[in-house]
Design a protein around this motif. Structure first.
Motif, PDB file in Angstrom:
ATOM      1  N   ILE A 267     -50.289  -1.645 103.715  1.00  0.00           N
ATOM      2  CA  ILE A 267     -51.050  -1.879 104.942  1.00  0.00           C
ATOM      3  C   ILE A 267     -52.534  -1.889 104.600  1.00  0.00           C
ATOM      4  O   ILE A 267     -53.022  -0.974 103.936  1.00  0.00           O
ATOM      5  CB  ILE A 267     -50.744  -0.793 105.996  1.00  0.00           C
ATOM      6  N   ARG A 268     -53.224  -2.938 105.039  1.00  0.00           N
ATOM      7  CA  ARG A 268     -54.646  -3.068 104.757  1.00  0.00           C
ATOM      8  C   ARG A 268     -55.446  -3.009 106.051  1.00  0.00           C
ATOM      9  O   ARG A 268     -55.044  -3.573 107.067  1.00  0.00           O
ATOM     10  CB  ARG A 268     -54.914  -4.406 104.065  1.00  0.00           C
ATOM     11  N   ILE A 269     -56.591  -2.340 106.005  1.00  0.00           N
ATOM     12  CA  ILE A 269     -57.516  -2.291 107.134  1.00  0.00           C
ATOM     13  C   ILE A 269     -58.884  -2.710 106.605  1.00  0.00           C
ATOM     14  O   ILE A 269     -59.438  -2.046 105.724  1.00  0.00           O
ATOM     15  CB  ILE A 269     -57.605  -0.855 107.717  1.00  0.00           C
ATOM     16  N   ASN A 270     -59.424  -3.806 107.109  1.00  0.00           N
ATOM     17  CA  ASN A 270     -60.727  -4.259 106.625  1.00  0.00           C
ATOM     18  C   ASN A 270     -61.853  -3.389 107.176  1.00  0.00           C
ATOM     19  O   ASN A 270     -61.774  -2.881 108.295  1.00  0.00           O
ATOM     20  CB  ASN A 270     -60.958  -5.718 107.027  1.00  0.00           C
ATOM     21  N   ASN A 271     -62.877  -3.200 106.374  1.00  0.00           N
ATOM     22  CA  ASN A 271     -64.109  -2.579 106.843  1.00  0.00           C
ATOM     23  C   ASN A 271     -65.007  -3.682 107.353  1.00  0.00           C
ATOM     24  O   ASN A 271     -65.410  -4.555 106.590  1.00  0.00           O
ATOM     25  CB  ASN A 271     -64.810  -1.832 105.698  1.00  0.00           C
ATOM     26  N   VAL A 272     -65.312  -3.666 108.642  1.00  0.00           N
ATOM     27  CA  VAL A 272     -66.044  -4.772 109.255  1.00  0.00           C
ATOM     28  C   VAL A 272     -67.517  -4.419 109.461  1.00  0.00           C
ATOM     29  O   VAL A 272     -68.418  -5.155 109.072  1.00  0.00           O
ATOM     30  CB  VAL A 272     -65.390  -5.146 110.605  1.00  0.00           C
ATOM     31  N   ASP A 273     -67.759  -3.253 110.053  1.00  0.00           N
ATOM     32  CA  ASP A 273     -69.107  -2.899 110.480  1.00  0.00           C
ATOM     33  C   ASP A 273     -69.768  -1.963 109.475  1.00  0.00           C
ATOM     34  O   ASP A 273     -70.010  -0.789 109.750  1.00  0.00           O
ATOM     35  CB  ASP A 273     -69.038  -2.252 111.869  1.00  0.00           C
ATOM     36  N   ARG A 274     -70.066  -2.492 108.282  1.00  0.00           N
ATOM     37  CA  ARG A 274     -70.706  -1.687 107.241  1.00  0.00           C
ATOM     38  C   ARG A 274     -72.216  -1.857 107.307  1.00  0.00           C
ATOM     39  O   ARG A 274     -72.719  -2.974 107.295  1.00  0.00           O
ATOM     40  CB  ARG A 274     -70.239  -2.145 105.851  1.00  0.00           C
ATOM     41  N   ARG A 275     -72.941  -0.772 107.407  1.00  0.00           N
ATOM     42  CA  ARG A 275     -74.405  -0.862 107.336  1.00  0.00           C
ATOM     43  C   ARG A 275     -74.888   0.072 106.240  1.00  0.00           C
ATOM     44  O   ARG A 275     -75.449   1.130 106.507  1.00  0.00           O
ATOM     45  CB  ARG A 275     -75.040  -0.436 108.658  1.00  0.00           C
ATOM     46  N   SER A 276     -74.624  -0.330 105.025  1.00  0.00           N
ATOM     47  CA  SER A 276     -74.892   0.565 103.898  1.00  0.00           C
ATOM     48  C   SER A 276     -76.349   0.957 103.803  1.00  0.00           C
ATOM     49  O   SER A 276     -76.692   1.996 103.265  1.00  0.00           O
ATOM     50  CB  SER A 276     -74.441  -0.081 102.602  1.00  0.00           C
ATOM     51  N   VAL A 277     -77.203   0.118 104.372  1.00  0.00           N
ATOM     52  CA  VAL A 277     -78.625   0.420 104.299  1.00  0.00           C
ATOM     53  C   VAL A 277     -78.931   1.771 104.947  1.00  0.00           C
ATOM     54  O   VAL A 277     -79.837   2.479 104.542  1.00  0.00           O
ATOM     55  CB  VAL A 277     -79.440  -0.722 104.937  1.00  0.00           C
ATOM     56  N   ASP A 278     -78.120   2.162 105.929  1.00  0.00           N
ATOM     57  CA  ASP A 278     -78.315   3.458 106.578  1.00  0.00           C
ATOM     58  C   ASP A 278     -78.269   4.624 105.601  1.00  0.00           C
ATOM     59  O   ASP A 278     -78.744   5.716 105.901  1.00  0.00           O
ATOM     60  CB  ASP A 278     -77.219   3.706 107.621  1.00  0.00           C
ATOM     61  N   TYR A 279     -77.607   4.427 104.485  1.00  0.00           N
ATOM     62  CA  TYR A 279     -77.377   5.543 103.585  1.00  0.00           C
ATOM     63  C   TYR A 279     -78.295   5.570 102.379  1.00  0.00           C
ATOM     64  O   TYR A 279     -78.243   6.474 101.568  1.00  0.00           O
ATOM     65  CB  TYR A 279     -75.917   5.534 103.115  1.00  0.00           C
ATOM     66  N   SER A 280     -79.148   4.528 102.276  1.00  0.00           N
ATOM     67  CA  SER A 280     -79.960   4.432 101.074  1.00  0.00           C
ATOM     68  C   SER A 280     -80.825   5.668 100.894  1.00  0.00           C
ATOM     69  O   SER A 280     -81.126   6.066  99.775  1.00  0.00           O
ATOM     70  CB  SER A 280     -80.826   3.174 101.139  1.00  0.00           C
ATOM     71  N   ASP A 281     -81.191   6.335 101.983  1.00  0.00           N
ATOM     72  CA  ASP A 281     -82.064   7.503 101.837  1.00  0.00           C
ATOM     73  C   ASP A 281     -81.335   8.746 101.370  1.00  0.00           C
ATOM     74  O   ASP A 281     -81.940   9.742 101.036  1.00  0.00           O
ATOM     75  CB  ASP A 281     -82.792   7.786 103.164  1.00  0.00           C
ATOM     76  N   VAL A 282     -79.997   8.742 101.380  1.00  0.00           N
ATOM     77  CA  VAL A 282     -79.285   9.931 100.907  1.00  0.00           C
ATOM     78  C   VAL A 282     -78.739   9.727  99.489  1.00  0.00           C
ATOM     79  O   VAL A 282     -78.019  10.561  98.969  1.00  0.00           O
ATOM     80  CB  VAL A 282     -78.115  10.338 101.841  1.00  0.00           C
ATOM     81  N   ASP A 283     -79.092   8.608  98.873  1.00  0.00           N
ATOM     82  CA  ASP A 283     -78.651   8.310  97.515  1.00  0.00           C
ATOM     83  C   ASP A 283     -78.855   9.509  96.589  1.00  0.00           C
ATOM     84  O   ASP A 283     -77.919  10.009  95.985  1.00  0.00           O
ATOM     85  CB  ASP A 283     -79.429   7.072  97.021  1.00  0.00           C
ATOM     86  N   GLY A 284     -80.054   9.998  96.524  1.00  0.00           N
ATOM     87  CA  GLY A 284     -80.359  11.058  95.560  1.00  0.00           C
ATOM     88  C   GLY A 284     -80.465  12.438  96.182  1.00  0.00           C
ATOM     89  O   GLY A 284     -80.929  13.370  95.535  1.00  0.00           O
ATOM     90  N   VAL A 285     -80.051  12.578  97.450  1.00  0.00           N
ATOM     91  CA  VAL A 285     -80.159  13.866  98.132  1.00  0.00           C
ATOM     92  C   VAL A 285     -78.765  14.347  98.531  1.00  0.00           C
ATOM     93  O   VAL A 285     -77.955  13.567  99.007  1.00  0.00           O
ATOM     94  CB  VAL A 285     -81.036  13.732  99.404  1.00  0.00           C
ATOM     95  N   TYR A 286     -78.514  15.622  98.308  1.00  0.00           N
ATOM     96  CA  TYR A 286     -77.191  16.169  98.639  1.00  0.00           C
ATOM     97  C   TYR A 286     -77.179  16.703 100.070  1.00  0.00           C
ATOM     98  O   TYR A 286     -77.856  17.682 100.377  1.00  0.00           O
ATOM     99  CB  TYR A 286     -76.826  17.278  97.657  1.00  0.00           C
ATOM    100  N   ARG A 287     -76.413  16.062 100.958  1.00  0.00           N
ATOM    101  CA  ARG A 287     -76.347  16.504 102.355  1.00  0.00           C
ATOM    102  C   ARG A 287     -75.600  17.835 102.475  1.00  0.00           C
ATOM    103  O   ARG A 287     -74.492  17.972 101.953  1.00  0.00           O
ATOM    104  CB  ARG A 287     -75.634  15.442 103.201  1.00  0.00           C
ATOM    105  N   PRO A 288     -76.152  18.809 103.169  1.00  0.00           N
ATOM    106  CA  PRO A 288     -75.460  20.093 103.340  1.00  0.00           C
ATOM    107  C   PRO A 288     -74.123  19.885 104.049  1.00  0.00           C
ATOM    108  O   PRO A 288     -74.018  19.063 104.967  1.00  0.00           O
ATOM    109  CB  PRO A 288     -76.416  20.916 104.215  1.00  0.00           C
ATOM    110  N   GLY A 289     -73.129  20.632 103.643  1.00  0.00           N
ATOM    111  CA  GLY A 289     -71.826  20.563 104.295  1.00  0.00           C
ATOM    112  C   GLY A 289     -71.007  19.357 103.890  1.00  0.00           C
ATOM    113  O   GLY A 289     -69.871  19.187 104.341  1.00  0.00           O
ATOM    114  N   HIS A 290     -71.560  18.495 103.040  1.00  0.00           N
ATOM    115  CA  HIS A 290     -70.855  17.298 102.581  1.00  0.00           C
ATOM    116  C   HIS A 290     -70.396  17.474 101.129  1.00  0.00           C
ATOM    117  O   HIS A 290     -70.715  18.460 100.474  1.00  0.00           O
ATOM    118  CB  HIS A 290     -71.765  16.071 102.683  1.00  0.00           C
TER     119      HIS A 290
END
Lengths: 368, 368, 368, 368
Positions: free
Chosen positions: C83-106
Motif C-alpha cells: 500500500i502506497r500513500i503519496n506525500n503531496v503537501d511537502r514544504r521542506s523549506v519550513d524545516y531548513s532552520d532546524v537543520d543544525g539545531v536539535y529540537r527539544p523533545g524530538h
C-alpha cells in the motif's frame, strides 16, 4: 511472515505480481552512511531485463528502479529503502486461456490448492518477474559489500548438455556472450543446442557457478545459520533451481578423505590451501578464501510443445503454452544468483561483527 | 540468534559441546494434546548412536534422552519441551594434541578466526555430536507428523564410488544392513570399499535420499520460504553436507522442458503425474505427491593419513588425527537427514494452516 | 531488521520519510480469501488525516491509499499487500532552520548520534507521519478481525488535566466531537484547555483507552509473547507514548489481592466476572471478556514557545519551532492505537490457531 | 516460537514448569571472549530466591545455577550457554485441590481454554518460578553490559498505598531493607501495611523503578523496535505487571509541552538536560542520559481469603488458596525487572553496532 521476507539484520521484503501495476522491495537494515544511487541498482536490473537477446522473452520491460525512501543527499540514512519497479508491458490477455488449466511444471495447481484463489495472469506472484526485486535488493547488498572489498560474480557453466571446459575457462569471456559462459567454444555449442530447442518449441536448463571473493574469515554462524546453509536456502528459493552444491559438491561424496581434505600451509604468514574442495567454508564459516557454489536450473516449464495436464474443472486437458517466454532462463538468472548470494553475505557480515566482545568494544570505544 | 535456533512456529534451540557435561534441545511450538514419551525420542537417537557397528566411532555413548518439561501425564502441554542428553564417554585427553593445530577439513581454523577462542575437545560445538539434539527434536516433529499421516524416510543411495542400482531398489533392505542401503548388492560392494578405506586409515562419503509421504497439497510458502528452500537450508546445515538436490536435481539441468515437466492427469478424480522430476514441489509448494530430495556428504575429515596443515603458532605441521572417528559417517546421518526434514515439514505444516481465512474460521468456529 | 518490521505471522513492514515522495507499508501473512478494498483502508486513514479540525496541523495531505499488490478481483490472494500513500503537501523549506539545531523533545539529537546523518525535513523517519502506514496496515488487520467477529475501538479519556467522568461515559459521544471523548462535558472542558494552550503557543497531551471485544479465549502466548506484552510493545512504539496500562493498571498496585482479583461465576453455562481489573488477560492469555488498556501521550514537542537547546555546531541556542504542528496529537492518535492493537490481535489470533493439535487436525481434515 | 524465545541477536529461550524436575534457559548470541562464572549468575538468583524473609513464600529452593555449555576455561566461546536450575522443594500435593478449580487472578482458566490441558501443579509454566530463568539470562546480559560500562539498577518505589518520598530518596537504603525501598520511613510504613495484609490472609502489590546508566547515545531502533517499546514488552511480559511508564510517564499526559520538553545545553562540550521527563529516550533511541522506567505490579492473586470462582466441571465454587505464597511479590521482582531490562539493553546494544557503515569498517579493519 508468509515467505516474502528475507534476512535477519540486513533484510528485504518483496511484493508484487507479474501483471499488477508494479513490483517492489523494501530493504531494512542497510547501514547508514553509504553512497547509493538509482544507477547502482539499474546496472544490475539491466542484466536481468527481458527482451534484449534472441534467447529471452519478448516482454519489453524497462525495469526502471525508483528509490522512494532511505536515501538523503545520495547517502543511506539507516531507514528502510523502498524501491519500486513499474510493470509496463502487461498483456494479461495472453493468459486468459490458462485461467482454469494447470500448466505442467508451474505453480498453478499448488497455489490453487494452498490459497483457493490465484492471480493467473503471468503466474502472478510465482512469476520469475518477482526476481527483479531480489536483484534490486541484491544491488544494495553488493554496494555494501563493495565498500568492504567483497565481490560476488556468477557465470554459466552449463546449458543443456553443454558444459564449460575448465581447461579453457576464461572469466572475461563471460562478459562477451549472451549466455555469460566463460568459454567461447562452449557458448557456441550451447547456442546451437538452444536454437534447436527453440525450433522444437522446447526449452533448456543449465548450471550457474558463483564465486564470492574478499570475504574475511569468520563469516557464517554455526549449526543452523551456516554460510553454506543460508546460501543453499537463498539459492533454492529462486524459481527453477533444483540443486545446490558447495565446492566439490556431489563429487566430494565420491572422494576419499585424504583426497577431499584441503591441506593448508603458510605463505608469508598467511594460511593458504592447495585445493578448495570445501568451497571456502568449514563448519559453516568462511575461511577467507574464495567461496564457490553452483546452482542447477531446470528447463523453462512454459513450452509450445503440446502436453497432458488437468483443468480446475476436473477434466483432462492438453496444453501448448502461449505468451512470451524464455526458452533458456539461465543467462538472465546469473545476476539473480549474485543478488541472493550478496544478500546472504551482507546479512552474515553484519551478524559476524557481533561474534566477539572485542569487536563490540572496538565500535563502542571501550578500552580493553 | 547466533545460529542455534531453527524454525518459526515449530522451533528448536540446541546447545552443548562434544566434551561438555551434556547436550540438549528445547522445542517450542509443538502443539498441546499430543502423546509423547521418551521412547519416541530414544528410538531415533538409537539409530544415530555411535559404537554399534565396525564402521563407526568407538565412543560408547548411551545417548539417553530425558524430557525435563512440556509433558504432563504423557501428553504435550504446549509449553517448551526440554530434552537433555548426558555426555558419558568423554576422553578429552585424546584431543590435547590438536589444541594448537588446525585439522584439515575441520572448523578449527574458522572457529578460531571467528571467536578468538575455541573448545578444541572433540570439535566442541562443531562436532557431529551436536546432531544428536537435532535427532531428538526431529523425533518430536516426526511424532507430530505421524498424527497427521505424514512419514519421513531416508536411506543411503551411494557410498564412495558405489551407487544403488534403481532397478534393484528394495526399501525393506535398507533396514537390514548397517549402511541403510536399499539394494543388497550395492551394500556388499560399499562395505568392501569401506574396508579398504579403513585399511588405508582413510574415509568415505556418500549420498542420502529422503522421501516424505502423505503431506497435503499446499505445504510451503512462496518466494523465500519455499519448501525446497527451507529443506535446502536444513539439510545443508548438517555437518559434512556439500550438496542438495530436489527430484531430478542436477540432472534436470540437462533435460529439455518437454522431458522434465511432470504431465498431469485425473485418476478417479485425483490429480496424478506420470513422473516426479520436480520432487513433489512446484513454486516452492508441495502438490501432495512424494517429496524427494538427496544430500551429498563429504568423507569424514578425521583420518589417520598424514596431512599437511598449519599450527596456531604460525608453523607448518603434519598431522595424523587420533581419536575415535567414523570412517563413514553416512549411515549414522540417515536419521539426521530425516530429523531435519521432519522439522521443516512440521514448521511449514503449521504455517500452512494459516494460509486461507476459511481455515482460520474452521478452527475458531466462525460461520462462513 | 532495523525496526521497521512488525509481527510474526501477520506482519507489516513500513517505509518512508515525512518529506520524501511517498510512504508505504507491505503486509505479509494476511490470509487469502478475504474481501478487501481501498475504501476499507481509506476509512481509517481519513480518521488520522491532518488538516480537518482547528486543533490539528494545517498540512493538507489527502492520504489516499493505493493497493499495488495482493488483491485480485477484490479478494486477498495470500501474497503481500503493498500500500502506497503519496506525500503531496511537502514544504521542506519550513524545516531548513532546524537543520543544525536539535529540537527539544524530538529525536533529532539521537538520530544524529545513531546514524551520523539525518533527513531533517519534518523529522524524516521519526515523524508522526510514519503512523499513517500503521493505520493502513491496521485497517487490513481490522478487516480480518471483523470477519472473526472481533472489534477494536479506542477513544480519548483525558486531555491535559481534563479527564472523562466515568459516570457520564457515553461511547456514542466519542463519534460526535473532534477529540473522540465519550463524555460531552469533558470534551468542552478539554477544548477550552486546548484553546488556552494554543494561545500560549504551547501543546497538550492526553490518555487514550482501547477496548477489544469478541476475542475468543486463548489468544496470547505464554511467557514473552503474552498478549499484554505484545500490546505494550505495539503501543509504546507509537511516537509520544510514555505509558501503558492494562485493566486497573497502576491502580492495581494500590489494591489488595481480594479487591483486585476478578471473581468468577457461571451464568447460563458461560464464565462471567464481577470485575475486569485484569483487563481481560490472565497469564498473558485473553479469557474472552473485553480486553482493555490505556496509553499516555506526552504533549506535542513542537511548540512556538522559546526554548533552550543545542546546535550540532557545539553552541547553545534558543528555538521557537515553526512549521505546521498539532497542538494536541491525541485525537489523531486514536485510530493509530486501534491499528496497533488490531495488528497484535491479528497476529496472535493466527498464532493461537496453532496451539492445540486438535485445531490442526480440524484444518487438515484428519480424523481424531 | 510459542512465546518462550526472547531477543534478536542476544537471545534467551526459557523452559520448565514449577513442579517439574528442573527449569532452565539457553542464551544464544552472547559474544565470545567474556569472562563468566556460575557465581555471576548465582548472585542475581539469590536476590530472587524465596524463603529468606517473613514476607515471601516458604518454598525452600536453593536455586543453584549450573552452566552446561558455552564456557571454556572461564570464558564464553560464542556458542549457546545452557543454564539449569533444579526444582528441589516440590510439594505438588499442595495443589491437588486446585486441579479442577480455576483460581481467580490466575492463568488456570485461560491455559485450559487455550491448550485443553494444563499442568496444575503450582501454576506449571505460568508460575512466577519461570522468572528464575529470566534472572539467570539477565545475569549474563548484565555481565556483558558491565564490560561496556552500563549498569542496571531497580528498587521499590511503592508498596500497596505507601510510596517513597522523593525528598528522602536514598539509593543506599534499598540494599538495607527486605523491600528494596530507597527510603527507610517508607519501608517501615510499607512493612506495617504488609503485616496487616498478612493478618487478613490478603496480599499487596507495588511499583518498581529501574535506572539504566552508562548507555551510549544511539541505542534503540526506530519505529517498532524503539528502546521504549522493547522495554515495555519485556517488562509487561513479567507475571503480575499491569502497567509500564517511561520518564514522567502518565504524568507527562497532564503537562504542557513547554513543561514536559527536556531543554538541552552544553557543559564542557557535553550535551546536558535540565530535566529527564523523557526517561532518556527520544524517538525510541537513548540519548546517553539515564534511562528511567517504572512497572506496576498487581497484588499476588493467591490469597487465603475465601473467593467466588468456577470449577472446570461447570459448577460455581468458593476457594481459599493454600500452598506457600508471597503476600508481597514486589521485592523478589526487583531483580527480575533488572534482568529483563539488561536483556533488552544487551540485544539493542549489539543491534546498535550495526547502524552505521563506519562501525562495520572499524570492526573489519577496512580503511575509510
Amino acid at each position: 511472515m508468509s515467505g516474502s521476507h528475507f534476512g535477519k539484520n540486513f533484510t528485504i521484503t518483496t511484493w508484487g505480481e507479474s501483471h499488477g501495476p508494479a513490483i517492489g522491495v523494501v530493504i531494512d537494515g542497510c547501514p547508514a552512511g553509504m553512497a547509493l544511487s538509482e544507477e547502482d541498482i539499474q546496472r544490475d536490473l539491466d542484466r536481468r531485463r527481458p527482451g534484449h537477446s534472441p534467447y529471452t522473452s519478448k516482454r519489453g520491460e524497462p525495469d526502471a528502479a525508483v528509490i522512494l525512501s532511505g536515501v538523503f543527499d545520495g547517502v543511506t540514512t539507516g531507514t528502510p529503502l523502498s524501491i519500486r519497479i513499474n510493470n509496463v508491458d502487461r498483456r494479461s490477455v495472453d493468459y486468459s486461456d490458462v485461467d482454469g488449466v494447470y500448466r505442467p511444471g508451474h505453480a498453478d495447481y499448488t497455489y490453487d490448492r494452498k490459497y483457493g484463489i490465484r492471480d493467473y495472469r503471468g503466474g502472478g506472484r510465482s512469476s520469475g518477474r518477482e526476481t527483479a526485486c531480489r536483484v534490486a535488493g541484491g544491488a544494495v547488498a553488493r554496494r555494501f559489500l563493495t565498500e568492504l572489498g567483497v565481490s560476488v560474480q556468477a557465470y554459466t557453466v552449463a546449458v543443456g548438455k553443454t558444459s564449460v571446459d575448465r581447461s579453457r575457462f576464461d572469466q572475461s569471456q563471460a562478459m562477451l556472450n549472451p549466455f555469460c559462459m566463460p568459454d567461447r567454444r562452449a557458448y557456441e555449442c550451447a547456442a546451437a543446442e538452444t536454437e534447436a530447442a527453440i525450433q522444437d518449441g522446447d526449452s533448456l536448463g543449465g548450471v550457474i557457478e558463483c564465486v564470492i571473493s574478499g570475504a574475511r574469515p569468520g563469516i557464517g554462524e554455526p549449526v543452523f545459520d551456516k554460510l553454506s546453509a543460508l546460501l543453499a536456502r537463498a539459492i533454492c528459493s529462486i524459481n527453477a533451481v533444483k540443486g545446490f552444491e558447495m565446492g566439490a559438491g556431489f563429487n566430494a561424496a565420491r572422494m576419499k578423505g585424504a583426497e577431499n581434505n584441503d591441506e593448508m600451509y603458510y605463505e608469508n604468514g598467511v594460511v593458504k590451501k592447495w585445493t578448495n574442495n570445501a568451497g571456502g567454508i568449514y563448519g559453516g564459516i568462511a575461511d577467507g578464501s574464495d567461496i564457490v557454489f553452483r546452482a542447477a536450473f531446470k528447463p523453462t516449464p512454459s513450452i509450445s510443445v503440446s502436453q497432458n495436464t488437468v483443468g480446475a474443472d476436473g477434466e483432462n486437458r492438453t496444453l501448448r503454452v502461449k505468451g512470451r517466454h524464455d526458452p533458456l532462463i539461465v543467462p538472465r538468472a546469473v545476476v539473480v544468483v549474485e543478488a541472493m548470494a550478496a544478500l546472504v553475505m551482507a546479512d552474515l557480515t553484519l551478524q559476524g561483527c557481533l561474534s566477539n566482545i572485542s569487536n563490540i568494544k572496538k565500535i563502542l570505544g571501550v578500552a580493553k
